[in-house]
Design an enzyme around this catalytic site. Structure first.
Site, short mmCIF file in Angstrom:
data_model
loop_
_atom_site.label_atom_id
_atom_site.label_comp_id
_atom_site.label_asym_id
_atom_site.label_seq_id
_atom_site.Cartn_x
_atom_site.Cartn_y
_atom_site.Cartn_z
N ARG A 78 0.35 -24.99 48.22
CA ARG A 78 -0.27 -26.31 48.11
C ARG A 78 0.75 -27.46 48.16
NH1 ARG A 78 -5.49 -26.59 45.79
NH2 ARG A 78 -6.37 -24.58 45.17
N LYS A 185 0.73 -5.34 42.92
CA LYS A 185 -0.13 -4.87 41.85
C LYS A 185 -0.53 -6.06 40.98
CE LYS A 185 3.25 -3.69 38.26
NZ LYS A 185 2.69 -4.51 37.18
N ASP A 214 4.78 -1.10 45.09
CA ASP A 214 5.16 -0.64 43.75
C ASP A 214 6.68 -0.65 43.75
OD1 ASP A 214 5.86 0.67 41.42
OD2 ASP A 214 4.19 2.09 41.53
N HIS A 215 7.26 -1.71 43.18
CA HIS A 215 8.71 -1.91 43.35
C HIS A 215 9.53 -0.77 42.75
CE1 HIS A 215 8.24 -3.69 39.28
NE2 HIS A 215 9.48 -3.30 39.11
N ASP A 272 -0.86 -2.21 33.35
CA ASP A 272 0.29 -2.89 33.95
C ASP A 272 1.35 -1.92 34.43
OD1 ASP A 272 1.67 -5.27 34.68
OD2 ASP A 272 2.94 -5.06 32.92
N HIS A 277 3.30 2.51 38.13
CA HIS A 277 4.69 2.99 38.07
C HIS A 277 4.79 4.42 37.55
CE1 HIS A 277 5.60 -1.04 39.01
NE2 HIS A 277 5.75 -1.52 37.82
#
Length: 523
Positions: A78, A185, A214-215, A272, A277
């Site tokens: 924005r 995620k 998924d780092h 989370d 993970h």
């Protein structure tokens, strides 16, 4: 519905289904993988993830020579920014967070491909401008119609952005070009929402063009699980219920929520961390050897594990949850969760979660997998520990040994990445005395080359079209199938236990292990 794409990710097509990178000799597998002409469009470019991880990762890839001269980076937000304003933001992020050293000539070449598009997600004109911008880059930079869209935005905005990409024609590739979407995620908040989200995304992009980040799967030590298991005959005979007593997978953080209370409330530690993970790490530990490391083969083996995974019953005795209270983190006195700004006093959202699972397969029958995660714990650490059964007979009397613990193979994901093997050894001297010792391998001392950041590997894989490290929708849905019964039980069970900050979780977590005669490791 967008059209399909070729199986490769960069370079030129030589025959149907085959892609070659002209910058790489296909005979030399040791050469680095270099992306072909393309652009990366980041939605949510003003957020912390973009500033601290994505922008620095793009620069680091360019600095390592892994991005082509024709690469372009486009920001969408924005803000009333010009291209020059956007370039200045990227410059500051790179200077502050990049892993590799700053080189002016690399920066100048990369910055020539920066563009910024102002607009909101419901703004048709802004997406039309984005389409025109990418068409211009195809001509000016030679991006060849290859564009990846990184949705670094809240999941509730995914449907609107996907619909805009489809409406504006941005999702559909033409000719030999490709279009891909990258999703951060969480992938839904339960099985039903995950299925709905997958349906929305797949109505616009085919599954082969969807990359769910998924780092953790981009970390070198996580990928080394595959090398450890399948490149070493030493470990394979031990990697089963014949020798393994149980497996512990831990992701502990020593920080609290800080300014993330508004985001975290209603999500919690299980959604989370465990759903993505930790279940992905478990799948890599428990999977059978794939036919090859091709994406479909790896994904097939992980899916088999997740499909065979079930909760250890009863759920109330084999799970634990908690919220951190006031305490000491090192020498600093820290507030409890309910003193954090923006967190509801009556919230039942957990900051610690532990669950026990079993994999119903011949290899793992009867071996519990204990997964735990939490905030404000003793220290920051992520590790996978295979704890072995005790020797069936010890020909030592009590004077010959201290209390020996069980042998363990520990894969340290972070920090101090490496592998530790714990076993009993004789103490030097004339008597037979045995103690636990550690044999240690550390990435930092074994290799001179620094490990790339996870986002470097993952972004490069997106641009190359190599989805090995990305969970497919079936993996996501199976993970929610495993976690949903636990979340439903907790929702009906009142408030979580409270644990003191700086400790290793609530008492219920210790009791969960003690019922089986086991105990959590102290990393």
């Amino acid at each position: 519905m967008a059209g399909g794409e070729g199986s490769g990710g960069s370079g030129t097509r030589t025959d149907p289904g085959t892609w070659t990178n002209p910058l790489r000799d296909p005979q030399d597998k040791r050469l680095p993988r270099i992306a072909g002409p393309c652009s990366l469009v980041i939605f949510g470019v003003t957020g912390d993830l973009a500033r601290k991880k994505l922008m620095p990762a793009v620069y680091d890839l360019a600095n390592r020579g892994l991005l082509p001269p024709s690469f372009a980076l486009v920001g969408f937000a924005r803000r009333e920014w010009t291209d020059e304003d956007f370039s200045a933001v990227v410059h500051d992020a790179v200077r502050e967070h990049a892993r590799t050293g700053f080189r002016e000539e690399v920066w100048e070449r990369l910055a020539e491909g920066f563009r910024f598009v102002q607009g909101a997600f419901d703004d048709d004109a802004a997406f039309d401008t984005l389409r025109d911008t990418l068409k211009s880059l195809d001509v000016e930079r030679g991006t060849d119609g290859n564009h990846a869209f990184y949705l670094s935005i809240p999941p509730k905005a995914f449907p609107e952005v996907c619909e805009q990409l489809e409406r504006s024609g941005l999702a559909a590739p033409t000719g030999d070009s490709w279009r891909r979407v990258v999703i951060e995620k969480p992938f839904g908040h339960d099985l039903e929402s995950a299925r709905e989200l997958n349906s929305i995304v797949n109505n616009v992009f085919p599954e082969s063009s969807v990359f769910r980040i998924d780092h953790y799967l981009g970390k070198e030590t996580v990928q080394n699980i595959l090398a450890l298991r399948f490149a070493n005959q030493l470990f394979d005979p031990l990697w089963s219920s014949h020798y393994v007593d149980h497996v512990q997978i831990t992701m502990a953080e020593d920080i609290g929520l800080g300014g993330r209370a508004g985001y975290y409330d209603g999500i919690g530690a299980a959604r989370d961390v465990i759903q993505n993970h930790l279940l992905q790490l478990m799948a890599l530990v428990a999977m059978e050897e794939p036919i090859s490391f091709e994406p479909k083969q790896l994904q097939a083996e992980k899916i088999k594990v997740l499909a065979a995974t079930r909760n250890v019953l009863p759920v109330d005795e084999n799970t634990a949850r908690g919220q951190y209270g006031p305490g000491w983190q090192g020498s600093e006195k820290v507030p409890g969760l309910k003193e954090e700004e923006g967190f509801a006093k009556d919230s039942t959202t957990e900051t610690f979660a532990a669950i026990a699972l079993e994999v119903d397969s011949r290899r793992w029958a009867g071996v519990p997998f204990y997964l735990r995660t939490g905030k404000r714990l003793g220290r920051r650490v992520t590790e996978i520990a295979l704890v072995f059964k005790r020797a069936p007979h010890l020909p030592f009397d009590q004077t010959m040994t201290e209390e020996l613990s069980q042998n363990a193979l520990v894969i340290r994901v972070q920090p101090d990445e490496g592998i530790t093997l714990r076993f009993g050894s004789k103490v030097p001297g004339s008597s037979m005395e045995v103690r636990d010792v550690n044999m240690d391998f550390s990435y930092g001392t074994a290799f001179t080359e620094a490990s790339p950041e996870a986002y470097e590997r993952l972004i490069l894989d997106v641009l190359l079209g190599e989805p090995s490290l990305f969970p497919v929708n079936e993996e996501v849905e199976l993970s929610w199938r495993i976690l949903d019964p636990v979340l439903e039980h907790w929702a009906a069970s009142g408030s979580p236990d409270t644990y003191e900050s700086g400790t290793w979780g609530p008492r219920s977590a210790e009791e969960m292990m003690a019922r089986t005669g086991r105990a959590w490791r102290r990393p």
